[in-house]
Scaffold this motif. Structure first.
Motif, PDB file in Angstrom:
ATOM      1  N   LEU A  79      -7.774   1.914  -0.254  1.00 38.15           N
ATOM      2  CA  LEU A  79      -8.151   3.109   0.498  1.00 38.15           C
ATOM      3  C   LEU A  79      -7.514   3.108   1.878  1.00 38.15           C
ATOM      4  CD1 LEU A  79      -9.780   5.687   0.700  1.00 38.15           C
ATOM      5  CD2 LEU A  79     -11.752   4.328   1.422  1.00 38.15           C
ATOM      6  N   ARG A  80      -7.441   1.945   2.518  1.00 39.70           N
ATOM      7  CA  ARG A  80      -6.834   1.867   3.846  1.00 39.70           C
ATOM      8  C   ARG A  80      -5.365   2.271   3.799  1.00 39.70           C
ATOM      9  NH1 ARG A  80      -8.404  -2.608   4.690  1.00 39.70           N
ATOM     10  NH2 ARG A  80     -10.130  -2.270   6.138  1.00 39.70           N
ATOM     11  N   SER A  81      -4.647   1.797   2.783  1.00 39.34           N
ATOM     12  CA  SER A  81      -3.232   2.159   2.650  1.00 39.34           C
ATOM     13  C   SER A  81      -3.083   3.640   2.352  1.00 39.34           C
ATOM     14  CB  SER A  81      -2.585   1.324   1.535  1.00 39.34           C
ATOM     15  OG  SER A  81      -2.683  -0.058   1.816  1.00 39.34           O
ATOM     16  N   ARG A  82      -3.981   4.186   1.529  1.00 37.88           N
ATOM     17  CA  ARG A  82      -3.893   5.615   1.226  1.00 37.88           C
ATOM     18  C   ARG A  82      -4.135   6.462   2.467  1.00 37.88           C
ATOM     19  NH1 ARG A  82      -7.703   6.704  -3.776  1.00 37.88           N
ATOM     20  NH2 ARG A  82      -8.599   4.699  -3.231  1.00 37.88           N
ATOM     21  N   LEU A  83      -5.116   6.074   3.291  1.00 37.42           N
ATOM     22  CA  LEU A  83      -5.372   6.829   4.515  1.00 37.42           C
ATOM     23  C   LEU A  83      -4.179   6.761   5.467  1.00 37.42           C
ATOM     24  CD1 LEU A  83      -9.106   5.971   5.302  1.00 37.42           C
ATOM     25  CD2 LEU A  83      -8.169   8.153   4.553  1.00 37.42           C
ATOM     26  N   ALA A  84      -3.618   5.556   5.631  1.00 37.25           N
ATOM     27  CA  ALA A  84      -2.460   5.419   6.512  1.00 37.25           C
ATOM     28  C   ALA A  84      -1.280   6.237   5.988  1.00 37.25           C
ATOM     29  CB  ALA A  84      -2.078   3.941   6.642  1.00 37.25           C
ATOM     30  N   LEU A  85      -1.051   6.174   4.664  1.00 35.55           N
ATOM     31  CA  LEU A  85       0.066   6.912   4.074  1.00 35.55           C
ATOM     32  C   LEU A  85      -0.144   8.410   4.206  1.00 35.55           C
ATOM     33  CD1 LEU A  85       2.705   6.850   2.504  1.00 35.55           C
ATOM     34  CD2 LEU A  85       1.391   6.712   0.387  1.00 35.55           C
ATOM     35  N   LEU A  86      -1.350   8.875   3.932  1.00 39.72           N
ATOM     36  CA  LEU A  86      -1.621  10.310   4.051  1.00 39.72           C
ATOM     37  C   LEU A  86      -1.485  10.773   5.493  1.00 39.72           C
ATOM     38  CD1 LEU A  86      -4.653  10.704   1.609  1.00 39.72           C
ATOM     39  CD2 LEU A  86      -2.310  11.483   1.259  1.00 39.72           C
ATOM     40  N   LEU A  96      11.119   8.721  15.641  1.00 40.82           N
ATOM     41  CA  LEU A  96      10.216   7.966  16.515  1.00 40.82           C
ATOM     42  C   LEU A  96       8.778   8.445  16.344  1.00 40.82           C
ATOM     43  CD1 LEU A  96      12.359   7.777  19.782  1.00 40.82           C
ATOM     44  CD2 LEU A  96      12.013   5.996  18.064  1.00 40.82           C
ATOM     45  N   GLY A  97       8.608   9.766  16.237  1.00 37.79           N
ATOM     46  CA  GLY A  97       7.257  10.295  16.051  1.00 37.79           C
ATOM     47  C   GLY A  97       6.640   9.860  14.746  1.00 37.79           C
ATOM     48  N   ILE A  98       7.449   9.849  13.677  1.00 39.00           N
ATOM     49  CA  ILE A  98       6.932   9.419  12.374  1.00 39.00           C
ATOM     50  C   ILE A  98       6.548   7.940  12.402  1.00 39.00           C
ATOM     51  CG2 ILE A  98       7.578   9.045   9.960  1.00 39.00           C
ATOM     52  CD1 ILE A  98       9.306  11.596  10.201  1.00 39.00           C
ATOM     53  N   GLY A  99       7.394   7.129  13.068  1.00 41.86           N
ATOM     54  CA  GLY A  99       7.050   5.714  13.188  1.00 41.86           C
ATOM     55  C   GLY A  99       5.772   5.505  13.964  1.00 41.86           C
ATOM     56  N   GLY A 100       5.647   6.243  15.091  1.00 42.81           N
ATOM     57  CA  GLY A 100       4.408   6.137  15.858  1.00 42.81           C
ATOM     58  C   GLY A 100       3.201   6.645  15.087  1.00 42.81           C
ATOM     59  N   ALA A 101       3.414   7.734  14.317  1.00 42.71           N
ATOM     60  CA  ALA A 101       2.304   8.273  13.520  1.00 42.71           C
ATOM     61  C   ALA A 101       1.880   7.289  12.442  1.00 42.71           C
ATOM     62  CB  ALA A 101       2.719   9.599  12.893  1.00 42.71           C
ATOM     63  N   THR A 102       2.848   6.601  11.835  1.00 43.21           N
ATOM     64  CA  THR A 102       2.506   5.614  10.818  1.00 43.21           C
ATOM     65  C   THR A 102       1.682   4.473  11.407  1.00 43.21           C
ATOM     66  OG1 THR A 102       4.537   6.154   9.617  1.00 43.21           O
ATOM     67  CG2 THR A 102       3.445   4.078   9.065  1.00 43.21           C
ATOM     68  N   MET A 108      -3.800   2.072  12.368  1.00 43.72           N
ATOM     69  CA  MET A 108      -4.887   1.696  13.272  1.00 43.72           C
ATOM     70  C   MET A 108      -6.112   2.582  13.066  1.00 43.72           C
ATOM     71  SD  MET A 108      -2.944   0.732  16.853  1.00 43.72           S
ATOM     72  CE  MET A 108      -2.110   2.315  16.980  1.00 43.72           C
ATOM     73  N   VAL A 109      -5.873   3.885  12.861  1.00 45.15           N
ATOM     74  CA  VAL A 109      -7.004   4.784  12.630  1.00 45.15           C
ATOM     75  C   VAL A 109      -7.714   4.434  11.323  1.00 45.15           C
ATOM     76  CG1 VAL A 109      -7.608   7.179  12.124  1.00 45.15           C
ATOM     77  CG2 VAL A 109      -6.091   6.657  14.019  1.00 45.15           C
ATOM     78  N   ALA A 110      -6.928   4.124  10.279  1.00 52.26           N
ATOM     79  CA  ALA A 110      -7.537   3.755   9.000  1.00 52.26           C
ATOM     80  C   ALA A 110      -8.372   2.490   9.138  1.00 52.26           C
ATOM     81  CB  ALA A 110      -6.448   3.564   7.943  1.00 52.26           C
ATOM     82  N   ARG A 111      -7.859   1.521   9.889  1.00 51.69           N
ATOM     83  CA  ARG A 111      -8.636   0.300  10.088  1.00 51.69           C
ATOM     84  C   ARG A 111      -9.925   0.589  10.842  1.00 51.69           C
ATOM     85  NH1 ARG A 111      -3.956  -4.082  11.895  1.00 51.69           N
ATOM     86  NH2 ARG A 111      -2.959  -4.293   9.826  1.00 51.69           N
TER      87      ARG A 111
END
Length: 489
Positions: A7-14, A192-198, A203-206
């Motif tokens: 679930l954590r990976s799915r949230l980060a990916l989404l 850069l924005g996509i990297g920062g968003a990832t 961090m948000v998912a955690r």
């Protein structure tokens, strides 16, 4: 594929995908907006360039501000190409070329094509000469190429005196270079924005799933140790807080259910011990008398067998009551078939009348039942409701004094059963429907203490309510059973 990820990976990916789509959308919209504005600005720049108006005469001598005879003035041809190419000089400076904008003249017959001043010649097309002779305010736009093969934006305007047309053009190269630079810049910023968003998504998912991890650990602890005292801290009113509240309510309900089962087993063991002890005592005496060859006193054997039969009967009733209480309580009626409550009450009265009459066999006066019932129809399980009414009547007959009367009334869906016994103390009323509970004055009487509990459960499952209270005149007790329904179909 997504469902196989944690679930954590799915949230980060989404989160990364959502931000990527947002950044890409903003970048594309920005690029197309800048492109449209750049092309619009280019058109304004081309349109603001004035077309030349070649002079018809040129001064050859003298002060340019004083009049001269005709000998000092030369007549010039009207062809703009002849003017600018064959007669260079101050008099030809009638067209001030804007930077990056070229001007090409095409004669009306299509035989003459020339760039004006230092312009790069723009290739004309057959449709351009349709503008010849139109008012100067008429304009036409198209894309084209110059003699060097570069793409240009072309504005076609009529030349004065029906001479032909002018092709005002500007190369796309400068605008395309700016757009390409902007595209690279937006691409770098997007990456850069996509990297920062990832990274932010991870961090948000955690952070978001940390309470879920704690809840998962609590659930695993309960599953491993069966410790139902675990409670989750609740803060706020978000979904995680609601989930924690639900978990706490679930564990509390499970713990209460387990405690209730434990009490049921303990109480059942205590209640079963008495009849079983009496049975074993009677059987031991009979076996010892048989083995020793010493007969029991007259009537003792019959008394022991009668007592054993009585204990077996009570044991059978107790086991049936325990099985009924061990069944999970239903939040909705098991059946929704119509039930004639007045018929249920009448059947219950007929079943209990013999028990009141049996009081006379012990040298006492019989207990009578006076019943008045009005039609009332409800929904539920007729058998369960009849058993509940029987238990209420049986309880009233048991505590009624010898020779007294039990009043049974059914009116507007409320059944009242009143006896004239010793009544119930106010401090005992909250416990009368508990399992195995007996008042101190009733502990010497037969019974398991489950009758009222079974009655209350059956009424609750049918959607009704039952209560027990002291009579208004202070003599006896009144049981009230209320059922929703109607007086007729």
């Amino acid at each position: 594929m997504m469902r196989q990820l944690p679930l954590r990976s799915r949230l980060a990916l989404l989160s990364a995908v959502a931000v990527t789509v947002a950044i890409a959308t903003v970048a594309l919209v920005s690029w197309f907006a800048v492109r449209a504005l750049s092309y619009q600005q280019m058109d304004k720049s081309i349109d603001g360039q004035e077309v030349p108006r070649p002079p018809q005469k040129i001064r050859l001598c003298g002060d340019p501000f004083s009049p001269l005879p005709e000998s000092c003035i030369e007549q010039l041809p009207l062809n703009p190409c002849d003017v600018h190419l064959n007669h260079p000089g101050p008099g030809n400076a009638v067209f001030h070329q804007a930077p990056m904008i070229s001007l090409t003249f095409v004669s009306a017959d299509g035989g003459t094509r020339c760039p004006v001043l230092d312009s790069v010649q723009t290739r004309d097309q057959p449709g351009d000469l349709r503008m010849t002779g139109l008012p100067p305010t008429e304009k036409s736009w198209r894309d084209g190429v110059d003699v060097n093969g570069r793409s240009v934006r072309v504005e076609i305007v009529p030349a004065p005196a029906n001479q032909g047309v002018y092709l005002k053009a500007q190369s796309y190269q400068s605008v395309d270079d700016s757009l390409n630079s902007l595209a690279w810049l937006l691409g770098v910023v997007s990456v850069l924005g996509i990297g920062g968003a990832t990274a932010a998504g991870v961090m948000v998912a955690r952070a978001a799933l940390r309470p879920v991890d704690h809840l998962t650990g609590a659930v695993e602890h309960v599953a491993r140790t069966e410790d139902l005292s675990v409670r989750m801290p609740v803060s706020g009113n978000d979904e995680i807080a609601r989930l924690s509240q639900s978990f706490n309510a679930m564990t509390a309900a499970l713990q209460a259910s387990r405690d209730e089962q434990k009490r049921l087993v303990d109480d059942a063991g205590h209640e079963l011990r008495t009849p079983l002890t009496s049975l074993r005592t009677a059987i031991d005496l009979l076996i010892r008398s048989e083995e020793s060859g010493r007969p029991l006193p007259d009537g003792k054997q019959t008394e022991l067998l009668a007592g054993a039969r009585t204990q077996m009967r009570e044991l059978t009733v107790l086991i049936a009551d325990l099985l009924e209480l061990a069944r999970p309580e239903q939040t909705a009626p098991a059946t929704t078939s119509p039930v004639a409550l007045h018929e249920v009450v009448e059947n219950a009265v007929e079943r209990v009348r013999p028990r009141g009459a049996a009081r006379a066999t012990a040298g006492e006066k019989a207990v009578t039942i006076d019943a008045e019932v009005e039609p009332w129809f409800t929904h539920g399980d007729a058998a369960a409701l009849e058993r509940a009414v029987v238990n209420l009547l049986d309880n009233a007959v048991k505590f009624a004094p010898a020779g007294s009367e039990v009043d049974v009334r059914l009116a507007r869906g409320e059944l009242t059963v009143r006896d004239r016994g010793p009544g119930i103390a106010p401090e005992e009323l909250p416990h009368v429907f508990e399992r195995f509970w007996r008042s101190p004055s009733a502990r010497a009487m037969p019974g398991s203490g489950l009758g009222l509990a079974i009655a209350a459960r059956a009424v609750r499952e049918a959607g009704g309510a039952v209560s027990l209270e002291a009579a208004l005149d202070g003599v006896g007790a009144v049981a009230r059973l209320r059922m929703p329904g109607t007086g007729g179909w």
